[in-house]
Design a protein around this motif. Structure first.
Motif, PDB file in Angstrom:
ATOM      1  N   LEU A 101       0.925  -1.224  -0.156  1.00  0.00           N
ATOM      2  CA  LEU A 101      -0.056   0.128  -0.075  1.00  0.00           C
ATOM      3  C   LEU A 101       0.768   1.325  -0.107  1.00  0.00           C
ATOM      4  O   LEU A 101       0.471   2.175  -0.652  1.00  0.00           O
ATOM      5  N   PRO A 117     -10.678   6.672   6.837  1.00  0.00           N
ATOM      6  CA  PRO A 117     -11.772   6.373   5.945  1.00  0.00           C
ATOM      7  C   PRO A 117     -12.937   5.759   6.774  1.00  0.00           C
ATOM      8  O   PRO A 117     -12.541   5.004   7.818  1.00  0.00           O
ATOM      9  N   LYS A 121     -16.059   2.862   3.300  1.00  0.00           N
ATOM     10  CA  LYS A 121     -15.191   2.821   2.190  1.00  0.00           C
ATOM     11  C   LYS A 121     -14.148   2.074   2.261  1.00  0.00           C
ATOM     12  O   LYS A 121     -13.588   1.514   1.207  1.00  0.00           O
ATOM     13  N   ILE A 122     -13.913   1.496   3.419  1.00  0.00           N
ATOM     14  CA  ILE A 122     -12.826   0.426   3.592  1.00  0.00           C
ATOM     15  C   ILE A 122     -13.365  -0.921   2.949  1.00  0.00           C
ATOM     16  O   ILE A 122     -12.521  -1.530   1.958  1.00  0.00           O
ATOM     17  N   LYS A 124     -15.613  -1.188   0.754  1.00  0.00           N
ATOM     18  CA  LYS A 124     -15.677  -1.216  -0.733  1.00  0.00           C
ATOM     19  C   LYS A 124     -14.212  -1.385  -1.409  1.00  0.00           C
ATOM     20  O   LYS A 124     -14.099  -1.903  -2.375  1.00  0.00           O
ATOM     21  N   ALA A 125     -13.206  -0.616  -0.806  1.00  0.00           N
ATOM     22  CA  ALA A 125     -11.915  -0.558  -1.288  1.00  0.00           C
ATOM     23  C   ALA A 125     -11.342  -2.139  -1.492  1.00  0.00           C
ATOM     24  O   ALA A 125     -10.742  -2.667  -2.379  1.00  0.00           O
ATOM     25  N   LEU A 126     -11.809  -2.836  -0.133  1.00  0.00           N
ATOM     26  CA  LEU A 126     -11.252  -4.257  -0.202  1.00  0.00           C
ATOM     27  C   LEU A 126     -11.965  -5.178  -1.091  1.00  0.00           C
ATOM     28  O   LEU A 126     -11.495  -6.108  -1.726  1.00  0.00           O
ATOM     29  N   ILE A 128     -13.025  -4.159  -4.124  1.00  0.00           N
ATOM     30  CA  ILE A 128     -12.565  -3.712  -5.312  1.00  0.00           C
ATOM     31  C   ILE A 128     -11.265  -4.455  -5.494  1.00  0.00           C
ATOM     32  O   ILE A 128     -10.695  -4.618  -6.469  1.00  0.00           O
ATOM     33  N   LEU A 129     -10.360  -4.475  -4.448  1.00  0.00           N
ATOM     34  CA  LEU A 129      -9.051  -5.030  -4.541  1.00  0.00           C
ATOM     35  C   LEU A 129      -9.156  -6.674  -4.730  1.00  0.00           C
ATOM     36  O   LEU A 129      -8.132  -7.297  -4.933  1.00  0.00           O
TER      37      LEU A 129
END
Length: 142
Positions: A101, A117, A121-122, A124-126, A128-129
């Motif tokens: 990161l 965040p 949001k965390i 959603k980012a996870l 997406i990853l």
């Protein structure tokens, strides 16, 4: 123009190389960085070399002046000192993830967020990853 540094990049840890690059970009001397950060110059100079262990306080002081998060400097300081994981180790190691990161953020010249965040949001980012639940019950984010 600052005086020529007598420290060679090849003698430096990743943190030391980062500090040397910072000094060059800012056109300041190591003495000036020491003064701005409140880190004694001998300690700052010593933190640049391979095999050294700068204190967390030194890293926090430097990070403040350099506009970086102290954990980013910590990963640089200890990058070469961390033992590689065995081949059969779980790839989701927190250390590996944190280093990736910060390395990616550094490459993209992104700053660490000033505010943590939200969980949404965390999450959603996870997703997406590519993170998923053990039973794959989490739906993909589109």
């Amino acid at each position: 123009m600052p005086a020529r540094l007598q420290i060679k990049a090849e003698d430096c840890s990743p943190l030391g190389q980062f500090i040397l690059q910072y000094l060059e970009r800012q056109s300041i001397s190591m003495n000036r960085l020491a003064e701005l950060s409140g880190v004694p110059q001998p300690r700052l100079r010593g933190a640049c070399f391979k095999g050294t262990c700068p204190t967390p306080e030194t890293l926090r002081k430097l990070a403040r002046v350099m506009g970086k998060h102290h954990l980013e400097l910590y990963t640089l300081a200890y990058e070469g000192r961390m033992e590689p994981l065995p081949e059969d180790a779980d790839d989701v190691s927190l250390d590996i993830l944190m280093r990736e990161l910060f390395e990616t953020a550094r490459e993209l010249e992104l700053a660490v967020p000033k505010v943590r965040p939200s969980k949404a949001k965390i999450r959603k980012a996870l997703l997406i990853l590519g993170f998923s639940s053990e039973n794959n019950a989490i739906s993909e984010v589109g």
